[in-house]
Write an enzyme that holds these catalytic residues in place. Structure first.
Site, PDB file in Angstrom:
ATOM      1  N   SER A  10     -10.913  -1.061  -0.970  1.00  0.00           N
ATOM      2  CA  SER A  10      -9.641  -0.969  -0.249  1.00  0.00           C
ATOM      3  C   SER A  10      -9.830  -1.252   1.233  1.00  0.00           C
ATOM      4  CB  SER A  10      -9.043   0.437  -0.402  1.00  0.00           C
ATOM      5  OG  SER A  10      -8.412   0.600  -1.632  1.00  0.00           O
TER       6      SER A  10
ATOM      7  N   HIS B 225      -3.627   6.041   3.392  1.00  0.00           N
ATOM      8  CA  HIS B 225      -4.340   4.845   2.927  1.00  0.00           C
ATOM      9  C   HIS B 225      -3.726   3.561   3.491  1.00  0.00           C
ATOM     10  CE1 HIS B 225      -5.872   1.892  -0.051  1.00  0.00           C
ATOM     11  NE2 HIS B 225      -6.872   2.729  -0.207  1.00  0.00           N
TER      12      HIS B 225
ATOM     13  N   ASP C 199       0.847  -1.191   0.000  1.00  0.00           N
ATOM     14  CA  ASP C 199       0.000   0.000   0.000  1.00  0.00           C
ATOM     15  C   ASP C 199       0.885   1.244   0.000  1.00  0.00           C
ATOM     16  OD1 ASP C 199      -2.317   1.823   0.667  1.00  0.00           O
ATOM     17  OD2 ASP C 199      -3.316  -0.100   0.961  1.00  0.00           O
TER      18      ASP C 199
END
Length: 769
Positions: A548, A218, A144
Site C-alpha cells: 500500500s 490509510h 482508498d
C-alpha cells in the site's frame, strides 16, 4: 403514444407507483451486471440510467421499488450497474437481452520524510533536478479510505491553478464540505452503497465519517506519499525527522473514498473508477487488492482497461501475501503492479541481556533517542497458561505475572501496537515483539505506547532460549535514534507478494518494487499514530508498511513522468519506470530477498529509479488493441474478451492476421511447455531521447538457454522513430522430470555515446511439463 414514449412511461410509472416495501436484506446480495455497450434495447431510452432501471423493472415483482435496489449506474469504467438481488431474481435477470456478465460484489482489502531522498529526488542527478513544482499539471486519483484535508501535506501554497480539464468536484458529507478542497486537493468523493448493503454497522467505538473524510488514516498516508506538499520539520514524535514530501509535490490530488471499516467492495471501486475517468485524472492509484483472478472476473482489471483506453495510468499494489509464490495480485498487463522494498533508514532498539549479549531490534517508540535506555527489567514469556498469552491477546496476561516486567509477545492475530497496549493495561513496563517463522527477519517498526522493540525470528529463538535456561532473566532496551545509510538497501520486503502470475505467466509480475517498509507520511489529526482508541497522543505523521505504501510512490513517479511528457501513453510511462529500474542496492551489490539475491518474481524489473525514468532514452509502447490480441493469444474466449474490453472480436481472425504476435512488454517471460524447446518474441522500441542515436544490445542469457537477437544494433535517426527486433530463445536441454523450473537473465540496449541510457529488460524462462 409511440414505442419510445410507451417504454419510458412504463418504466417510470412502475418505478414510482410500486409499493415501498423493504425487501428482506438477508435474502439480497449485491451483484454487478455488465451490459452490452451497444445493446439492442438501449436505443429506446433517453438515458443510461433509465435503461439500467428497465432491467430491474423487468426482474422485480410489482411490490418492489426498482430504484431502491439500484446502487450504481456505470458508463465509463464499464457499461452496466450494481444492484441488490435475490438468487431467483438474479437467475431471471441473467437471461435478459444485452446482459453480458454478472459478478457478485467482492471485498478487497487495503494492502514520507525520507523516501524521496532515498530515491534521489532531492538533488540534481544526471542533469535532472528535482524541484517542488515537479508533477505540475498532473492529477493523481487515489482510491482508498479518504483524506484528512487539514493535514499540512495537502496545503496549496505555491500550487498552480486547477487544470482546466478537471471536471470533478468536492462532495459534501459528514464533517466535510466544498471548502475542504483547494488547489492541491482538487477533488474528493465517497462511495458507500456497496459497503452499506454488504456490512453490519460499525461498533460504537468506531468513528466512520460518511463523507470523503478519512476515518482510518490509510488514505491520508497514501495520498500524501504520492503527491503531498513539502512539509518541513516532520517526524513521528522526533523519529525520522526531516522534510515530508510526496513524490510529485507539484501534482494535484483527487481522492475517492471506497474503503470503509469492513473493507473495499468492488461495486464501490468501479463506481469510483467510473467517476475518476469522467473527472479527468491522469493517474489512478489503488493500494488495494486481493488474490489473483482471471481478468474477466476481476473488476479492477476491467475498470482499469477502460481507464487505460482514456490515457490514464493505473498503478496497483501487488499485495502483502509474500513470500508465498504466485501470490501477486493486480496482474493485468495494462496495470503497473508494485511490490515493496526497504529503505536504508533504521530505528535501532537493541535488547541488552543481563549476560552481556545483545539482540538487535527496531522501534519507533517516542523515547527512541540516541543512547537512551530503559532500566533493566525481568523478562517474561508466558506460554502454556491462558489461551493467547504468548500472543498477548486481550485478557490473556495475568497482572501478577507481568506487572513491572518486560513482556515478550509473539507476532500474529492482533496488531503490533495493540499488543503493547494490552501489556501496558496488564501492568507490564516494556515489550519485546518477537517475529515468528511466518515473519522471519522482517523489520517493521511501529509507534508504541510503552518502551518496545521488534526482533527477528532467529533473534527471538535466541531470546527465548535465554529465558528458558536462566534463573533470573533480565534485559533492558537501548535505543539508538534514527540511523541512515548503514544498512544494505533496497531489499525485497518479506511480505511483498511474489510472482509468477498464475493467471498470466507470459507477463512478469510484479513490474517493479518501490519503498514500502517503515514509510513516514501524513496522518489524520484526530487519530493516534498507533491507530489505538486508547492512545490520546496525536501527530501529523505516522509510519506504515505494505505494498500500500510502495504503490503511491510509483503513482507519484508516474505523475512526474506524465508532467514531463504529457503525450506519453500509460504503456510508455510504465516502460520508462521498468527499463530504468535498479537491480543493485546502494552499495552496488545485488538487491537481496532475505539473505539471497532477489529473483525477478520478487522484484520484477528492479527497484524504481525516478531520475532515470523521466529520461529513459527508449520506451516499449503498447496500443490498447494490442492487449486484445494478447488476450486472444492467452486463449481467452470471445465472451471473456468482450467482458474485459467491451470489444467484439473474433480471435480466429485476429490470430490469423497477427501470426507470431507477442505483446510489446518491457520484460520478457518465456514459457516452454509440452516439450517445446524454442520460442521467438518480437519487440519494438521508440526513441524518446535524442536524434541520431545508436544502441547496441547486451544479453545475459538465462542458464540452460541460448539467446539470439536480430538486429543487434538499432540506429535511430529521429525522435519518436520506432524500430523492431526479434529474440530467439532455445532450450539447451529438456528439463524432464520437473514440473516447473525457471531461470532468468536480462537484455539491455546501450547507447553508444551516452552512458546514462541503459534500457534493460529482465528475462525469465520457465519450463512446464
Amino acid at each position: 403514444m409511440d414505442f419510445y414514449s410507451q417504454m419510458v412511461f412504463s418504466t417510470i410509472f412502475l418505478c414510482f407507483l410500486l409499493l415501498q416495501v423493504q425487501a428482506n436484506a438477508s435474502n439480497l446480495q449485491t451483484y454487478m451486471i455488465q451490459l452490452h455497450p451497444q445493446g439492442l434495447t438501449s436505443s429506446v431510452f433517453e438515458s443510461k440510467l433509465q435503461w439500467h432501471l428497465s432491467f430491474l423493472e423487468q426482474t422485480l415483482s410489482v411490490e418492489e421499488d426498482c430504484s431502491s435496489r439500484l446502487l450504481y449506474s456505470y458508463s465509463n469504467a464499464m457499461e452496466g450497474f450494481a444492484a441488490q438481488l435475490s438468487e431467483t431474481e438474479l437467475e431471471y435477470l441473467k437471461k435478459l437481452p444485452d446482459v453480458v456478465a454478472v459478478r457478485a460484489d467482492r471485498k478487497y482489502e487495503i494492502q514520507t520524510t525520507y523516501s524521496h531522498k532515498f530515491l534521489g529526488l532531492s538533488v540534481c542527478t544526471q542533469g535532472v533536478c528535482y524541484k517542488s513544482s515537479m508533477g505540475q499539471g498532473a492529477i493523481v486519483g487515489v482510491l482508498d479510505t479518504g483524506v484528512w484535508p487539514e493535514s499540512p501535506s495537502f496545503g496549496d501554497s505555491k500550487m498552480p491553478p486547477i487544470p482546466q480539464k478537471w471536471r470533478g468536484g468536492c462532495q459534501e458529507g459528514q464533517d466535510f464540505n466544498s471548502s475542504s478542497c483547494n488547489r492541491k486537493l482538487i477533488g474528493a468523493k465517497f462511495f458507500i452503497k456497496g459497503h452499506h448493503v454488504a456490512s453490519s454497522p460499525p461498533s460504537d467505538t468506531v468513528q466512520e465519517y460518511v463523507s470523503p473524510r478519512d476515518s482510518h488514516g490509510h488514505g491520508t498516508h497514501t495520498s500524501s506519499t504520492a503527491a503531498g506538499a513539502s512539509v518541513a520539520g516532520a517526524s513521528v514524535f522526533g523519529n525520522g525527522a526531516g522534510v515530508a514530501q510526496g513524490m510529485a509535490p507539484g501534482a494535484h490530488i483527487a481522492v475517492y473514498k471506497v474503503c470503509w471499516f469492513s473493507g473495499c467492495y468492488s461495486s464501490d471501486i468501479v463506481a469510483a473508477m467510473d467517476s475518476a475517468i469522467r473527472d479527468g485524472v491522469d493517474i489512478l492509484s489503488l493500494s488495494l487488492g486481493g488474490f489473483p483472478l482471471p481478468f474477466f472476473d476481476d473488476s479492477i482489471a476491467i475498470g482499469s482497461f477502460r481507464a487505460m483506453q482514456h490515457g490514464i495510468s493505473v498503478i496497483c499494489a501487488a499485495g502483502n501475501n509474500g513470500p508465498t509464490q504466485s501470490s501477486v495480485a493486480n496482474v493485468a498487463p495494462w496495470i503497473t503492479t508494485i511490490g515493496a522494498g526497504t529503505l536504508d533508514r533504521t530505528f535501532p532498539a537493541i535488547v541488552r541481556l543481563s549476560n552481556g549479549e545483545a539482540i538487535p531490534g527496531e522501534s519507533m517508540y517516542p523515547g527512541n533517542k540516541f543512547n537512551q535506555a530503559t532500566k533493566e527489567l525481568e523478562l517474561v514469556y508466558l506460554t502454556g497458561g491462558q489461551m493467547g498469552s504468548e500472543l498477548c491477546l486481550k485478557g490473556s496476561l495475568p497482572r501478577e505475572q507481568v506487572e513491572g516486567k518486560m513482556v515478550v509477545c509473539d507476532r500474529g492475530v492482533n496488531g503490533r501496537s495493540e499488543k503493547g497496549q494490552i501489556v501496558k493495561e496488564s501492568g507490564g513496563a516494556a515489550m519485546i515483539l518477537a517475529n515468528t517463522e511466518i515473519n522471519l527477519e522482517e523489520d517493521l517498526v511501529d509507534v508504541h505506547v510503552l518502551p518496545a522493540t521488534l526482533i527477528g525470528f532467529a533473534e527471538a529463538n535466541r531470546l527465548k532460549a535465554y529465558i528458558n535456561t536462566t534463573t533470573d532473566p533480565k534485559a533492558r532496551i537501548q535505543f539508538g535514534g534514527t540511523v541512515i545509510g548503514r544498512t544494505r538497501a533496497p531489499s525485497v520486503a518479506q511480505f511483498s507478494s511474489r510472482g509468477p502470475s498464475p493467471t498470466n505467466p507470459s507477463t512478469l509480475k510484479p513490474d517493479v518494487i518501490a519503498p514500502g517498509v517503515n514509510i513516514i507520511a501524513a496522518w489524520p489529526q484526530n487519530l493516534a499514530p498507533t491507530g489505538l482508541l486508547e492512545d490520546s497522543r496525536r501527530s501529523n505523521f505516522t509510519v506504515m508498511s505494505g505494498t500500500s505504501m510502495s504503490c503511491p510512490h510509483v503513482s507519484g513517479i508516474a505523475a512526474l513522468i506524465h508532467s514531463a511528457h504529457p503525450k506519453w501513453t500509460p504503456a510508455a510511462i510504465k516502460s520508462a519506470i521498468m527499463t530504468t529500474a535498479d537491480v543493485t542496492d546502494r552499495f552496488g551489490k545485488p538487491i537481496l530477498d532475505g539473505n539471497k539475491p532477489a529473483s525477478v518474481f520478487a522484484m520484477g524489473a528492479g527497484h524504481v529509479n525516478p531520475t532515470r525514468a523521466i529520461d529513459p532514452g527508449l520506451v516499449y509502447d503498447i496500443k490498447p488493441y494490442d492487449y486484445v490480441i494478447h488476450l486472444c493469444v492467452l486463449g481467452y474466449t470471445h465472451s471473456e474478451i468482450f467482458i474485459i474490453t467491451h470489444m467484439n472480436v473474433s480471435c480466429h481472425k485476429v490470430l490469423q492476421m497477427n501470426k507470431g504476435f507477442t505483446l510489446n512488454y518491457p520484460s520478457m517471460s518465456v514459457v516452454f511447455k509440452h516439450g517445446t524447446t524454442s520460442k521467438m518474441v518480437s519487440r519494438r522500441l521508440t526513441n524518446v531521447g535524442s536524434p541520431n542515436s545508436v544502441y547496441e544490445v547486451e544479453v545475459t542469457a538465462p542458464e540452460g538457454v541460448s539467446v539470439r537477437v536480430k538486429p543487434r544494433r538499432l540506429v535511430f535517426k529521429h525522435v519518436n522513430e520506432s524500430l523492431s527486433y526479434k529474440v530467439w530463445f532455445m532450450s539447451e536441454k529438456r528439463r524432464e522430470g520437473r514440473k516447473v523450473s525457471s531461470t532468468e537473465g536480462h537484455l539491455t540496449w546501450l547507447h553508444s555515446e551516452n552512458s546514462k541510457y541503459r534500457v534493460r529488460s529482465p528475462i525469465v524462462v520457465t519450463w512446464k511439463n
